[in-house]
Design a protein around this motif. Sequence first.
Motif, mmCIF file in Angstrom:
data_model
loop_
_atom_site.group_PDB
_atom_site.id
_atom_site.type_symbol
_atom_site.label_atom_id
_atom_site.label_comp_id
_atom_site.label_asym_id
_atom_site.label_seq_id
_atom_site.Cartn_x
_atom_site.Cartn_y
_atom_site.Cartn_z
ATOM 1 N N HIS A 168 0.837 -1.204 0.000
ATOM 2 C CA HIS A 168 0.000 0.000 0.000
ATOM 3 C C HIS A 168 0.873 1.256 0.000
ATOM 4 O O HIS A 168 2.088 1.190 0.305
ATOM 5 C CB HIS A 168 -0.916 -0.001 1.236
ATOM 6 C CG HIS A 168 -0.155 0.101 2.513
ATOM 7 N ND1 HIS A 168 0.224 1.307 3.061
ATOM 8 C CD2 HIS A 168 0.329 -0.861 3.350
ATOM 9 C CE1 HIS A 168 0.874 1.101 4.181
ATOM 10 N NE2 HIS A 168 0.962 -0.205 4.378
ATOM 11 N N ASP A 169 0.235 2.419 -0.330
ATOM 12 C CA ASP A 169 0.929 3.715 -0.235
ATOM 13 C C ASP A 169 0.092 4.678 0.600
ATOM 14 O O ASP A 169 -0.031 5.858 0.295
ATOM 15 C CB ASP A 169 1.248 4.291 -1.625
ATOM 16 C CG ASP A 169 0.000 4.752 -2.362
ATOM 17 O OD1 ASP A 169 -1.130 4.305 -2.002
ATOM 18 O OD2 ASP A 169 0.127 5.551 -3.307
ATOM 19 N N ARG A 170 -0.449 4.166 1.701
ATOM 20 C CA ARG A 170 -1.305 4.965 2.573
ATOM 21 C C ARG A 170 -0.528 6.066 3.280
ATOM 22 O O ARG A 170 -1.085 7.110 3.599
ATOM 23 C CB ARG A 170 -1.961 4.060 3.632
ATOM 24 C CG ARG A 170 -3.141 3.255 3.086
ATOM 25 C CD ARG A 170 -3.581 2.226 4.105
ATOM 26 N NE ARG A 170 -5.006 1.972 4.037
ATOM 27 C CZ ARG A 170 -5.632 1.054 4.788
ATOM 28 N NH1 ARG A 170 -4.931 0.317 5.635
ATOM 29 N NH2 ARG A 170 -6.927 0.885 4.682
ATOM 30 N N VAL A 203 2.636 7.643 2.359
ATOM 31 C CA VAL A 203 3.142 8.662 1.436
ATOM 32 C C VAL A 203 2.693 8.263 0.035
ATOM 33 O O VAL A 203 3.039 7.178 -0.436
ATOM 34 C CB VAL A 203 4.672 8.766 1.486
ATOM 35 C CG1 VAL A 203 5.160 9.837 0.501
ATOM 36 C CG2 VAL A 203 5.146 9.062 2.896
ATOM 37 N N GLU A 204 1.902 9.100 -0.578
ATOM 38 C CA GLU A 204 1.387 8.793 -1.906
ATOM 39 C C GLU A 204 2.529 8.452 -2.883
ATOM 40 O O GLU A 204 3.516 9.193 -2.985
ATOM 41 C CB GLU A 204 0.578 9.979 -2.438
ATOM 42 C CG GLU A 204 0.073 9.804 -3.843
ATOM 43 C CD GLU A 204 -0.791 8.555 -3.989
ATOM 44 O OE1 GLU A 204 -1.538 8.242 -3.046
ATOM 45 O OE2 GLU A 204 -0.680 7.892 -5.042
ATOM 46 N N GLY A 205 2.363 7.326 -3.523
ATOM 47 C CA GLY A 205 3.349 6.913 -4.526
ATOM 48 C C GLY A 205 4.504 6.098 -3.973
ATOM 49 O O GLY A 205 5.284 5.534 -4.743
ATOM 50 N N ASP A 247 -1.982 3.905 -10.694
ATOM 51 C CA ASP A 247 -2.423 5.190 -11.241
ATOM 52 C C ASP A 247 -3.120 6.059 -10.196
ATOM 53 O O ASP A 247 -3.577 7.166 -10.510
ATOM 54 C CB ASP A 247 -3.341 4.970 -12.437
ATOM 55 C CG ASP A 247 -4.609 4.224 -12.064
ATOM 56 O OD1 ASP A 247 -4.698 3.753 -10.891
ATOM 57 O OD2 ASP A 247 -5.505 4.084 -12.914
ATOM 58 N N ASP A 248 -3.280 5.540 -8.947
ATOM 59 C CA ASP A 248 -3.960 6.291 -7.891
ATOM 60 C C ASP A 248 -5.268 6.872 -8.435
ATOM 61 O O ASP A 248 -5.530 8.081 -8.322
ATOM 62 C CB ASP A 248 -3.057 7.401 -7.339
ATOM 63 C CG ASP A 248 -3.566 7.971 -6.010
ATOM 64 O OD1 ASP A 248 -4.118 7.177 -5.209
ATOM 65 O OD2 ASP A 248 -3.417 9.182 -5.782
ATOM 66 N N GLY A 249 -6.077 5.970 -9.041
ATOM 67 C CA GLY A 249 -7.319 6.381 -9.684
ATOM 68 C C GLY A 249 -8.184 7.255 -8.786
ATOM 69 O O GLY A 249 -8.385 6.939 -7.609
ATOM 70 N N ILE A 288 -7.684 8.169 -4.901
ATOM 71 C CA ILE A 288 -8.057 7.458 -3.667
ATOM 72 C C ILE A 288 -7.591 6.002 -3.662
ATOM 73 O O ILE A 288 -8.034 5.208 -2.826
ATOM 74 C CB ILE A 288 -9.586 7.496 -3.468
ATOM 75 C CG1 ILE A 288 -10.295 6.876 -4.684
ATOM 76 C CG2 ILE A 288 -10.062 8.934 -3.221
ATOM 77 C CD1 ILE A 288 -11.799 6.694 -4.461
ATOM 78 N N GLN A 289 -6.737 5.626 -4.590
ATOM 79 C CA GLN A 289 -6.332 4.224 -4.639
ATOM 80 C C GLN A 289 -4.971 4.048 -3.963
ATOM 81 O O GLN A 289 -3.950 4.525 -4.461
ATOM 82 C CB GLN A 289 -6.270 3.752 -6.100
ATOM 83 C CG GLN A 289 -7.659 3.734 -6.759
ATOM 84 C CD GLN A 289 -7.622 3.163 -8.154
ATOM 85 O OE1 GLN A 289 -6.594 3.200 -8.834
ATOM 86 N NE2 GLN A 289 -8.747 2.631 -8.613
ATOM 87 N N ASP A 290 -4.999 3.350 -2.804
ATOM 88 C CA ASP A 290 -3.770 3.212 -2.012
ATOM 89 C C ASP A 290 -3.410 1.756 -1.676
ATOM 90 O O ASP A 290 -2.372 1.526 -1.071
ATOM 91 C CB ASP A 290 -3.917 3.977 -0.690
ATOM 92 C CG ASP A 290 -4.052 5.478 -0.915
ATOM 93 O OD1 ASP A 290 -3.542 5.971 -1.954
ATOM 94 O OD2 ASP A 290 -4.666 6.149 -0.068
ATOM 95 N N CYS A 291 -4.290 0.815 -2.015
ATOM 96 C CA CYS A 291 -4.037 -0.587 -1.620
ATOM 97 C C CYS A 291 -3.940 -1.458 -2.877
ATOM 98 O O CYS A 291 -4.732 -1.307 -3.810
ATOM 99 C CB CYS A 291 -5.156 -1.106 -0.718
ATOM 100 S SG CYS A 291 -5.285 -0.190 0.850
ATOM 101 N N ASP A 328 -2.506 -3.945 -9.333
ATOM 102 C CA ASP A 328 -3.209 -2.661 -9.534
ATOM 103 C C ASP A 328 -3.403 -2.024 -8.160
ATOM 104 O O ASP A 328 -3.572 -2.743 -7.155
ATOM 105 C CB ASP A 328 -4.570 -2.930 -10.199
ATOM 106 C CG ASP A 328 -5.298 -1.638 -10.567
ATOM 107 O OD1 ASP A 328 -4.680 -0.550 -10.474
ATOM 108 O OD2 ASP A 328 -6.483 -1.725 -10.941
ATOM 109 N N ASP A 329 -3.307 -0.696 -8.079
ATOM 110 C CA ASP A 329 -3.705 -0.051 -6.828
ATOM 111 C C ASP A 329 -5.208 0.185 -6.886
ATOM 112 O O ASP A 329 -5.759 0.537 -7.932
ATOM 113 C CB ASP A 329 -2.926 1.257 -6.584
ATOM 114 C CG ASP A 329 -3.070 2.249 -7.728
ATOM 115 O OD1 ASP A 329 -3.469 1.806 -8.844
ATOM 116 O OD2 ASP A 329 -2.766 3.439 -7.542
ATOM 117 N N ASN A 330 -5.880 -0.049 -5.756
ATOM 118 C CA ASN A 330 -7.335 -0.018 -5.745
ATOM 119 C C ASN A 330 -7.806 0.749 -4.509
ATOM 120 O O ASN A 330 -7.011 1.061 -3.617
ATOM 121 C CB ASN A 330 -7.885 -1.448 -5.726
ATOM 122 C CG ASN A 330 -9.236 -1.568 -6.431
ATOM 123 O OD1 ASN A 330 -10.080 -0.690 -6.306
ATOM 124 N ND2 ASN A 330 -9.416 -2.660 -7.166
HETATM 125 CA CA LIG Z 1 -2.247 6.043 -3.972
#
Ligand SMILES: [Ca+2]
Length: 349
Positions: free
Chosen positions: A84-86, A88-90, A111-113, A116-119, A135-137
């Motif tokens: 996850h990137d909860r 720090v984004e990315g 793609d951090d759709g 809000i996609q962190d997991c 995929d990040d979801n």
């Molecule tokens: Ca993210």
Amino acid sequence: MFVGIVILVLNVLRSVSADTWHRLDDALYLVDNTSRLNYDEAHAYCLTRGANLTRIDSDKIQSFLTTFISPPLTTERCFWIGCHDREVEGQFKWLDGTQVRYDGWASDQPDDGRGIQDCACLWSSQDPNRHGRWDDNTCGARLDLICQKGVSLPGLTSGPSVEDISSTFVTVSWSSWIPCLDTGEGPVISYLVYLQTMDGEWVEGGGIDLDMGEGDLQRRMEFVLTGLEPGTEYNISVSAVREGVGGEGPKGPLVSVMTIESGRRFGAFGKGNLLWFLFGVSLAGNILLVVVIMITCRRQGKQQKKKTLPNLTRAPSGYDPKDHQYEVPGPLETGMTTSMKVFREQKAA
Ligand SMILES: [Ca+2]
Ligand SMILES: [Ca+2]
């Protein structure tokens, strides 16, 4: 109310006991496509099983896990993994806080759709660009999941014993893996036997299934290593193997052996025949010794007779019956000669 709780507990226990874990090297994986949980629930689900959402840090693990979601389902499904990137984004991290270095992402991910996609999850998809990729979801989405937990591979605490040696083969035996006495976890299904030459390379000499052993709980295993070089020193070690891919434990303690120097001298003769040959030589030697003793005793007996009989059977050499000064020692007995009789009569007169 009470009955409902009991039924719920039984259902939970049934679902836990029905878990099917798949082994790869020193880890077990559980692929669940029925629970449909969000990320935090999925994490807790794995924790209750002594596991964690899976870590994927190699092609080997990624390919292995993809086999359990293939062929792809008709509708796309994604399986939570422990990434996850909860914070720090990315910057994606595994649940133990280490950075994600392996790139298992689909071509257009992460793609951090919608921001809000962190997991992260692993796709089962008809799209070959997504199937078996990450995929990040949205962490709140209800998805499938994959748990992972470590496993302690079985290890033998005692090395093998050498039962027989020739110029080209060595027979070794050992006791089968037993919980508590040995290390790691079972059940053990087979064993692998390794050879190490003095140049340091370990070579697999062959394997044997547990069923081939003798006995019940702790079986006696035996294996013949063939094709060895005469007069050569080898180290021999055995490893225990659990079921599943990568279930082989570490090599146990080793034993060193030296094959017989000359294969030609003993190869056809064999160790068993050699023992019989040595026994025969020993027996022949004992018989010869007895014969020599008997002959010696017999000769000594004859010589003793010659020493005691002469004065009883004939007169000493040079005796003249008319010589009155001669005296015969000892008593006279039957068998004396005429000359001795004459001498006796003259002596008496
Ligand atoms: Ca993210
Ligand atoms: Ca995404």
